[in-house]
Structure formats: structure tokens, C-alpha cells
Design an enzyme around this catalytic site. Structure first.
Site, PDB file in Angstrom:
ATOM      1  N   ASP A   1      47.137 -26.859 -35.068  1.00 16.46           N
ATOM      2  CA  ASP A   1      48.208 -25.884 -35.264  1.00 16.46           C
ATOM      3  C   ASP A   1      49.629 -26.370 -35.068  1.00 16.46           C
ATOM      4  OD1 ASP A   1      49.078 -23.348 -35.348  1.00 16.46           O
ATOM      5  OD2 ASP A   1      48.644 -22.654 -33.541  1.00 16.46           O
TER       6      ASP A   1
ATOM      7  N   LEU B   1      54.291 -15.940 -20.556  1.00 16.68           N
ATOM      8  CA  LEU B   1      55.263 -16.527 -21.751  1.00 16.68           C
ATOM      9  C   LEU B   1      54.755 -16.212 -23.051  1.00 16.68           C
ATOM     10  CD1 LEU B   1      55.167 -20.124 -20.008  1.00 16.68           C
ATOM     11  CD2 LEU B   1      57.079 -18.584 -20.065  1.00 16.68           C
TER      12      LEU B   1
ATOM     13  N   GLY C   1      48.400 -13.979 -27.704  1.00 18.50           N
ATOM     14  CA  GLY C   1      48.149 -14.245 -29.188  1.00 18.50           C
ATOM     15  C   GLY C   1      46.420 -13.683 -29.169  1.00 18.50           C
ATOM     16  N   GLY C   2      45.870 -14.046 -30.257  1.00 14.86           N
ATOM     17  CA  GLY C   2      44.449 -13.565 -30.843  1.00 14.86           C
ATOM     18  C   GLY C   2      43.727 -14.703 -29.930  1.00 14.86           C
ATOM     19  N   PHE C   3      44.124 -15.676 -29.296  1.00  9.14           N
ATOM     20  CA  PHE C   3      43.090 -16.794 -28.575  1.00  9.14           C
ATOM     21  C   PHE C   3      43.310 -16.720 -27.173  1.00  9.14           C
ATOM     22  CE2 PHE C   3      44.275 -18.372 -32.937  1.00  9.14           C
ATOM     23  CZ  PHE C   3      43.063 -18.414 -33.117  1.00  9.14           C
ATOM     24  N   GLY C   4      44.394 -16.133 -26.691  1.00 12.53           N
ATOM     25  CA  GLY C   4      44.787 -15.976 -25.119  1.00 12.53           C
ATOM     26  C   GLY C   4      46.154 -15.697 -24.851  1.00 12.53           C
TER      27      GLY C   4
ATOM     28  N   LYS D   1      46.884 -21.194 -18.851  1.00 14.46           N
ATOM     29  CA  LYS D   1      46.334 -20.388 -20.089  1.00 14.46           C
ATOM     30  C   LYS D   1      45.009 -19.806 -19.863  1.00 14.46           C
ATOM     31  CE  LYS D   1      48.732 -23.782 -23.277  1.00 14.46           C
ATOM     32  NZ  LYS D   1      48.663 -24.675 -24.217  1.00 14.46           N
TER      33      LYS D   1
END
Length: 467
Positions: free
Chosen positions: A139, A16, A19-22, A41
């Protein structure tokens, strides 16, 4: 990764997003009879040794407990599972069928005031629940708000707390982990960009979403005041598009200084209720006025208001013996009081508006000769800040930072104080040139400060050092 089965039951069917976090995947639960869809996730903690991995695992489990608690709200996805495989962490959440709010809030499209108030209340009611549990989302933006398909309710997704965990390098031998800032540019207030988010940081983000919906501009394109850092969004509206009451609420939501914002979602909801009540009352009263007094009376009221409108047209004001010039409003009277000891040159004083006006806003200009050890802006600024802080025991600094004055580097500070039992707000900006300090100070009552600030900024921008 596609086709892989995690934890013996969650089969990945598509990606889906990443990004930088996962990475986020769509999956099916193989242990449910209907192979229900869910969201998986993947987070990869940055660890250096087994002890640090153990600490990361503990923190991740704690965050999962928080997310599980939040999932009890109908408009926050339920946490279905959390687990670890191959030193990587996974969250499994309820899949929400619907569209991101980006389909409703997009560039060039403007929502009405009624639509924006409704949207604000929908988001803030969820956020109120989140804040009640002491959680900061971090966020909030249109893509993290889903319009659920089956009932058209807003669903809040993608909390930043786990991002915060997995974006830091965890080393138990170091007391202070280096943290990557979590959030999205345009929706983050200043304190969050410094790694110090608060509940009211979420309030700021929701305010930006509302302003974006009203103006049709993307968040990063909203202009900011170079002196105050405030968002200059009202200029993007058409006349009469938004009531002053709603505009005031939004202004307070997105204040640069977090101390001047609403501190929680609950406070904003209470303010919005007053906006709604006032709007209903205004419509009812307006109908009665039109019926009772007629159009002629209304014209008379408008004309009367025009007669009392302030004239802030600027005109040049030169001070030749100091080699400086500035523009002042015609209605602001100059009071020249040159004093080589104090440095006072001139003060511009605003007129009294009515009999209840207790304080006349003013701009004071000072020029001081400097000693050798204070002859640069870098040397003079700490000294000047000490002078301000020592001038009164109740000084409260609101904002400070570098600016420009007369097209050269300057420093500006905004603060509140008590003077002769009166509360005042003050903006002071200074620069240094040829061993002279040039200081402009604007002083007003706090409730009148914003009214004259645009005029004062024009005066500051017009200031010139000629020689």
C-alpha cells in the site's frame, strides 16, 4: 474509546484515522516518565469460532514478528508492543512527527527531475531493506510516506501485511479464505488487484508516485492505453522536462506486465545511478561541445537529425473487394497477396532505417471465412489462441484480453516468439462479423516494438468493415 487505557499502559487521546481494515489512534504511554506519544492500531479479525480465533491469533503474532524486524530500520516505525484484548488485536508503534508526502505531491504541483530522482532514491532505499526481508508493503502511496520533522528523512508507514490478515474471514475448516484486496486504486498494478502481489508490485506503486510528482496529476487520473494497459504519462509533460533516461526507467517501473518491470527496489536504484551518471556526463560533454564546435555546429547536428526523421503520416488504404479500409503510414509499403485459403489480404512493411536494421516491422491483415461452430467471437477466440500457442514451441504470452476493433467487440493478445533464429514480439487483434474473422498482426523485434507501436495503434483504430 477516547480516554480508555489498553494493556494497562496505553491511554487513547484521539482518533487519527479509520478505514476498512481498522482504526488508528494517538495514545500516550502511561508507564513512561514523559508520557511519550505512540500510535495504537486496532484490528478486528473476522472469525466464526474459537478455533479460527486461535488461528487468527497465531497469524497475527507471526506478522508482529515481521513488523518488529522491519522496525530495526531507522526509517520504519518501531513496533513497541502487540497484544489482544476482548478478541481484538492491537499494534503499538512509534509515533513519527512530520508531514505526509501529500504536502509535497499534490494536484497541479510539478517537481523537477532532480527532486524526483532524490525522492525515488529515498523511498527505494527503505523499500530495498523491506524487500530483502521478503516483505511486500502492498500500500505504498504519498499518505503512507512521512517526511520526518527533525531530520527531513522519509519514513515508511502502514504496511499492508497485517491488513491482509485482518481483512480475510478466517475459518480453519475452509482451505481457502476469501481475501479482500489490500491496496489503493491508482497505485495497485493488475496482479495485485487479482490478489497476487509481488515485490515488483511495490516498484509499480513507487513509479506511480514519481509520475504523479512529475505531472502534477492524481494517480487515478493518469490516462491508460486501452490496448496495452500502459500508463500514458509522457504526453502530460512539457518538452524537455524529463530526460529520456529517467522516462525509460519510470516506464519500466510501471509496466502493465509484471514480468517486464524491475523485479526489486535494488534493480531500480542501479538504473537510477546510470541516469545520474549520464546526466553529469551529458552536462560536461555539452559544455565541451559548445566551446569546441560553436553554435553553428550544433545547429548542423539538429538539422541532420531532422533530415532522418521518420514520416509516419497516415493515408487511407481501401480494399474494396473485401469491403474493408485502413489507414497506413505513407512510408510503409503495401504488399498485396490475397489468398482465400490462408486468408492473407495485405501486409504493410516499414522502411529500413539504416544498414544495421535487420527486420522490417510490419502489419499483416487476414480475413478468414468461418465454419458454423466458430462463427462468433466467443467460439473463434479459443481456437485462435490454440493456433498461436501451437505455431511455435517457444511462444510466451505477455498480455491478452478483450478490446474493440472496427467499433465491435474484439480480442487482443501480445506475445514473444522465435522465428528463423530471430526474437520477435507480436500483437494480434481479431474480431468476428458475418461469419468472417478479421485479424490484424503487428510484428517487430523486441527492441523496436515500442517505437512503432503508437503508429500501429492508429492503424488499428482506423480499421473499418464497410460492408
Amino acid at each position: 474509546m477516547i480516554g480508555k487505557i489498553l494493556d494497562g499502559r496505553y491511554q487513547i487521546i484521539s482518533k487519527l484515522g479509520q478505514g476498512g481494515f481498522g482504526t488508528t489512534f494517538l495514545a500516550i504511554d502511561k508507564k513512561l516518565p514523559n508520557n511519550d506519544q505512540c500510535v495504537v492500531k486496532l484490528f478486528s479479525p473476522q472469525v466464526d469460532d474459537p478455533d479460527s480465533l486461535h488461528e487468527a491469533r497465531r497469524l497475527f503474532n507471526n506478522e508482529a514478528i515481521v513488523l518488529n524486524t522491519l522496525g530495526s530500520h531507522d526509517q520504519i516505525p518501531r513496533l513497541l508492543a502487540h497484544f489482544e484484548e476482548d478478541e481484538q488485536f492491537y499494534l503499538v508503534e512509534e509515533f513519527v512527527s512530520g508531514e505526509e508526502l501529500t504536502h509535497e505531491i499534490n494536484p497541479g504541483k510539478k517537481l523537477t527531475e532532480e527532486e524526483v530522482i532524490s525522492l525515488l532514491k529515498d523511498i527505494l532505499k527503505i523499500l530495498e531493506f523491506v524487500h530483502r526481508h521478503g516483505v511486500i508493503h502492498r500500500d505504498l502511496k504519498p499518505s503512507n510516506l512521512i517526511r520526518r520533522k527533525h531530520d527531513r528523512q522519509i519514513v515508511m508507514i502502514d504496511f499492508g501485511s497485517v491488513k491482509q490478515l485482518t481483512s480475510q474471514t478466517i475459518n480453519i475448516h475452509q482451505p481457502s479464505p476469501l481475501t479482500v484486496i489490500v491496496g489503493t486504486h491508482g497505485y495497485m498494478p493488475s496482479e495485485q488487484t487479482q490478489g497476487l502481489p509481488r515485490l515488483c508490485s511495490d516498484v509499480y506503486a513507487v513509479g506511480i508516485i514519481a509520475i504523479q510528482a512529475l505531472t502534477g496529476l492524481v494517480a487515478v487520473s493518469l490516462p491508460q492505453d486501452s490496448f496495452t494497459g500502459e500508463i500514458l504519462w509522457r504526453e502530460q509533460l512539457q518538452s524537455g522536462q524529463v530526460s529520456s533516461r529517467l522516462a525509460d526507467v519510470l516506464d519500466k517501473m510501471v509496466k502493465y506486465d509484471f514480468r517486464q518491470r524491475y523485479q526489486s527496489a535494488t534493480e531500480v536504484l542501479q538504473a537510477l545511478e546510470k541516469v545520474t551518471d549520464a546526466s553529469s556526463s551529458r552536462k560536461s560533454s555539452l559544455g565541451k561541445i559548445i566551446i569546441g564546435l560553436g553554435i553553428t555546429a550544433l545547429i548542423g547536428i539538429v538539422t541532420l537529425g531532422t533530415l532522418f526523421k521518420k514520416d509516419d503520416t497516415l493515408e487511407p488504404y481501401n480494399i474494396d473487394n473485401y469491403g474493408i479500409s485502413i489507414q497506413r503510414p505513407k512510408t510503409w509499403q503495401p504488399e498485396e497477396r490475397p489468398d482465400r485459403i490462408t486468408g492473407n489480404v495485405v501486409r504493410f512493411i516499414s522502411p529500413l532505417v539504416n544498414n544495421t536494421d535487420k527486420y522490417q516491422e510490419n502489419v499483416n491483415l487476414v480475413v478468414q471465412d468461418l465454419s458454423e461452430n466458430r462463427s462468433t467471437l466467443e467460439q473463434f477466440t479459443p481456437f485462435r489462441l490454440d493456433v498461436i500457442k501451437q505455431s511455435s514451441p517457444n511462444i510466451k504470452i505477455i498480455q491478452e484480453g478483450q478490446q474493440k476493433l472496427a467499433n465491435i467487440d474484439a480480442y487482443q493478445v501480445t506475445y514473444t516468439l522465435q522465428e528463423d533464429s530471430m526474437s520477435l514480439e507480436r500483437l494480434q487483434i481479431w474480431t468476428v462479423k458475418d461469419r468472417k474473422a478479421y485479424i490484424l498482426t503487428y510484428t517487430a523485434e523486441p527492441n523496436q516494438y515500442s517505437a512503432s507501436l503508437p503508429t500501429v495503434k492508429q492503424m488499428i483504430n482506423s480499421f473499418q468493415i464497410i460492408k
